[in-house]
Design a protein around this motif. Structure first.
Motif, PDB file in Angstrom:
ATOM      1  N   ALA A  76       0.774  -1.215   0.061  1.00 27.16           N
ATOM      2  CA  ALA A  76       0.027  -0.016  -0.026  1.00 27.16           C
ATOM      3  C   ALA A  76       0.935   1.383   0.033  1.00 27.16           C
ATOM      4  O   ALA A  76       0.354   2.402   0.085  1.00 27.16           O
ATOM      5  N   HIS A  77       2.108   1.149  -0.025  1.00 33.22           N
ATOM      6  CA  HIS A  77       3.054   2.261  -0.128  1.00 33.22           C
ATOM      7  C   HIS A  77       4.274   2.057  -0.455  1.00 33.22           C
ATOM      8  O   HIS A  77       5.211   1.352   0.374  1.00 33.22           O
ATOM      9  N   LEU A  78       4.698   2.532  -1.533  1.00 39.14           N
ATOM     10  CA  LEU A  78       6.424   2.443  -1.684  1.00 39.14           C
ATOM     11  C   LEU A  78       6.800   3.414  -3.032  1.00 39.14           C
ATOM     12  O   LEU A  78       5.787   3.822  -3.648  1.00 39.14           O
ATOM     13  N   HIS A  79       8.042   3.756  -2.981  1.00 33.66           N
ATOM     14  CA  HIS A  79       8.397   4.661  -4.114  1.00 33.66           C
ATOM     15  C   HIS A  79       9.294   3.943  -5.170  1.00 33.66           C
ATOM     16  O   HIS A  79      10.386   3.419  -4.889  1.00 33.66           O
ATOM     17  N   PHE A  80       8.649   4.233  -6.458  1.00 33.96           N
ATOM     18  CA  PHE A  80       9.527   3.676  -7.612  1.00 33.96           C
ATOM     19  C   PHE A  80      10.632   4.420  -7.908  1.00 33.96           C
ATOM     20  O   PHE A  80      11.697   3.441  -8.102  1.00 33.96           O
ATOM     21  N   THR A 231       0.081  10.483   1.014  1.00 32.42           N
ATOM     22  CA  THR A 231       0.596  11.400   1.228  1.00 32.42           C
ATOM     23  C   THR A 231       1.614  10.716   2.461  1.00 32.42           C
ATOM     24  O   THR A 231       1.360   9.722   2.938  1.00 32.42           O
ATOM     25  N   HIS A 232       2.298  11.364   3.119  1.00 24.72           N
ATOM     26  CA  HIS A 232       3.292  10.996   4.382  1.00 24.72           C
ATOM     27  C   HIS A 232       2.532  11.867   5.745  1.00 24.72           C
ATOM     28  O   HIS A 232       2.532  13.142   5.316  1.00 24.72           O
ATOM     29  N   ILE A 233       2.664  11.178   6.841  1.00 25.24           N
ATOM     30  CA  ILE A 233       2.268  12.067   8.145  1.00 25.24           C
ATOM     31  C   ILE A 233       2.853  11.310   9.329  1.00 25.24           C
ATOM     32  O   ILE A 233       2.985   9.970   9.338  1.00 25.24           O
ATOM     33  N   GLY A 270       0.892   7.324   4.831  1.00 28.64           N
ATOM     34  CA  GLY A 270       1.947   6.541   5.160  1.00 28.64           C
ATOM     35  C   GLY A 270       2.467   7.113   6.524  1.00 28.64           C
ATOM     36  O   GLY A 270       2.729   8.322   7.013  1.00 28.64           O
ATOM     37  N   HIS A 271       2.518   6.075   7.440  1.00 22.33           N
ATOM     38  CA  HIS A 271       3.329   6.102   8.853  1.00 22.33           C
ATOM     39  C   HIS A 271       2.514   6.016  10.002  1.00 22.33           C
ATOM     40  O   HIS A 271       2.148   5.302  10.659  1.00 22.33           O
ATOM     41  N   CYS A 272       1.871   7.228  10.172  1.00 20.19           N
ATOM     42  CA  CYS A 272       1.071   7.543  11.292  1.00 20.19           C
ATOM     43  C   CYS A 272       1.573   6.924  12.505  1.00 20.19           C
ATOM     44  O   CYS A 272       0.666   6.373  13.425  1.00 20.19           O
ATOM     45  N   THR A 328       5.654  -1.827   2.284  1.00 20.18           N
ATOM     46  CA  THR A 328       7.148  -1.909   2.276  1.00 20.18           C
ATOM     47  C   THR A 328       7.638  -0.482   2.533  1.00 20.18           C
ATOM     48  O   THR A 328       8.710  -0.480   3.140  1.00 20.18           O
ATOM     49  N   ASP A 329       7.114   0.673   1.763  1.00 21.44           N
ATOM     50  CA  ASP A 329       7.756   1.818   1.744  1.00 21.44           C
ATOM     51  C   ASP A 329       9.324   1.789   1.337  1.00 21.44           C
ATOM     52  O   ASP A 329      10.210   2.479   1.710  1.00 21.44           O
ATOM     53  N   VAL A 330       9.514   0.894   0.527  1.00 28.81           N
ATOM     54  CA  VAL A 330      11.058   0.966  -0.499  1.00 28.81           C
ATOM     55  C   VAL A 330      10.829   2.439  -0.778  1.00 28.81           C
ATOM     56  O   VAL A 330      10.233   2.906  -1.478  1.00 28.81           O
TER      57      VAL A 330
HETATM   58 ZN    ZN Z   1       7.170   6.598   1.792  1.00 25.66          ZN
END
Ligand code: ZN
Ligand code: GUN
Length: 450
Positions: A76-80, A231-233, A270-272, A328-330
């Motif tokens: 549900a969240h990672l960076h290409f 987004t991130h928080i 992302g994160h919380c 994963t948030d790679v």
């Molecule tokens: Zn991220």
């Protein structure tokens, strides 16, 4: 007419969110099951003895007698653009962004580079059994374009967007409020709902967006209410302090996004990790999704995701509960593998005196993440009508796993826990997208006519 194909093996799919260890009512397990596929979708599921005699003559059946077949994993969240940022040493979030990430992402201005990286990235996801993901591009529209083009070629269901960022980064990575609106809108109109692709309006986080840019992100979200927002928080303490300095009129971090209309059931935060109680309540009442990224949170030293508190299990019950996804948030995260991610997620909960059962964990990366993304009618379970996006898992992939499995006497839950604790891409024997095998571990398959 498209040909009928089938997979045979040990099928496992969730029926409901497991309440904990041993919740046998939460899943459906067929020790010798068959999934029948036509036109990319599952048309039938059942015991082999029942289904095999009914298959049209000559139907090809991929048979995995010892392996578990699950719905493809969802990240549900990672960076290409962070495939060459992963495993960068010695920094916490803000320094890590400046020192590594904002350097690497500049290369994605080159569409040929972006195209090659998109091919590598999506092949790596499939090698890890991940068939759907919510993905951040770089600031360059060409990065999202390259990503979607490759995903469309593969037939995968992907959610992605170019990041919007107009301050606090090197000039080569900055857009403007207007250009980010125009570029995002063009990409959204081109890709959102085209086949299996979907667009996410992606303001990177409050630090890298001016108020003018958050305003345009909110305008897009209003114009296209069925697009995603990501987004991130509340990932890191210094990040939170900086946001409070930059937005002194906002009540808290979440309120920055709230003021611009960026909360809701299609928003992935992302994160919380460090949300205050008011923010948690607001997350819950807006149906916004909190995304747990364990390997990243440990690696960048961000903190421990308070899963049970967010779910409202161990404090006062939260009603409705905050919706949860896992990712994963790679490249802040250290592995593309959802198995590794669950293994680290378990440890993050252990450090807080609670557990993450194998059933909950595998539910999260399949049906749970599908629900968090609003895609439960398409993916996340093995059932007629859903896309045949599947992963074949081998719990004896390494010598240590095979040895450990010798002590297991047919308990599927124990096998799942071994997979999430010891497994990685070596346990992914094959991956299917729309019934087509798109990844196969070397030297492992038996294929036979029915
Ligand atoms: Zn991220
Ligand atoms: N916050 C803003 N950008 C990023 C990013 O790329 N990774 C992580 N982990 N957090 C972020």
């Amino acid at each position: 007419m498209t040909a009928t194909t089938a997979l045979r093996g040990r099928l496992l799919s969730f029926l409901a969110a497991p309440k904990g260890v041993g919740d046998a009512a939460s899943y459906h397990y067929l020790p010798d099951g068959v999934v029948v596929v036509e036109g990319g979708r599952i048309i039938r599921v059942g015991p082999a003895a029942e289904i095999l005699p009914t298959l049209p003559a000559g139907t090809v059946v991929d048979h995995y007698p010892d392996d578990l077949i699950l719905p493809g994993f969802i990240d549900a969240h990672l960076h290409f653009p962070q495939t060459q940022v992963i495993a960068s040493y010695g920094a916490q979030l803000l320094e890590w962004l400046q020192k590594y990430t904002f350097v690497a992402e500049q290369r994605y201005a080159d569409p040929d580079f972006a195209e090659r990286q998109a091919q590598w990235f999506l092949a790596e996801l499939l090698a890890n059994g991940t068939t759907t993901a919510a993905v951040y591009g770089s600031v360059h529209p060409q990065s999202a374009e390259a990503f979607f083009a490759e995903s469309e070629r593969l037939g995968t269901a992907m959610i992605a967007g170019k990041v919007m960022m107009d301050r606090h980064a090197p000039p080569a990575l900055l857009d403007t409020a207007q250009s980010s609106y125009d570029d995002s809108k063009r990409l959204l109109q081109r890709w959102h709902g085209r086949g299996r692709q979907r667009y996410a309006i992606t303001p990177r986080f409050a630090i890298t967006s001016t108020e003018a840019q958050l305003e345009t992100a909110g305008a897009l979200a209003r114009e296209f209410p069925d697009a995603y927002v990501q987004t991130h928080i509340a990932e890191n303490r210094k990040e939170i302090e900086t946001v409070k300095e930059l937005f002194p009129d906002s009540r808290d971090y979440l309120d920055v996004y709230d003021r611009y209309g960026l909360l809701g059931p299609k928003t992935l935060f992302g994160h919380c990790i460090h949300l205050e109680e008011r923010e948690r309540q607001r997350m819950a009442e807006t149906g916004s999704v909190a995304v747990f990224c364990p390997t990243s949170n440990l690696f960048i030293g961000s903190g421990l995701f308070p899963l049970r508190e967010l779910q409202g299990r161990e404090l006062a019950r939260r009603d409705p509960p905050i919706r949860i996804a896992v990712a994963t948030d790679v490249g802040g995260g250290t592995s593309y593998s959802m198995l590794r991610t669950l293994g680290e997620g378990y440890k993050v909960q252990q450090l807080q005196g609670t557990n993450l059962s194998a059933l909950e964990a595998f539910h999260l990366v399949t049906a749970g993440n599908a629900e968090a993304l609003g895609l439960e009618q398409e993916i996340g379970v093995i059932a007629p009508g859903r896309f045949a996006d599947l992963v074949v898992l081998d719990a004896r992939a390494t010598a240590a796993m095979a040895h450990r499995m010798e002590a297991v006497d047919g308990d599927v839950e124990e096998e799942l826990f071994i997979l999430m604790t010891l497994g990685d891409d070596r346990s992914v024997k094959a991956t299917y997208v729309q019934g087509r095998r798109v990844h196969e571990r070397e030297g492992t398959r038996s294929r036979s006519p029915a």
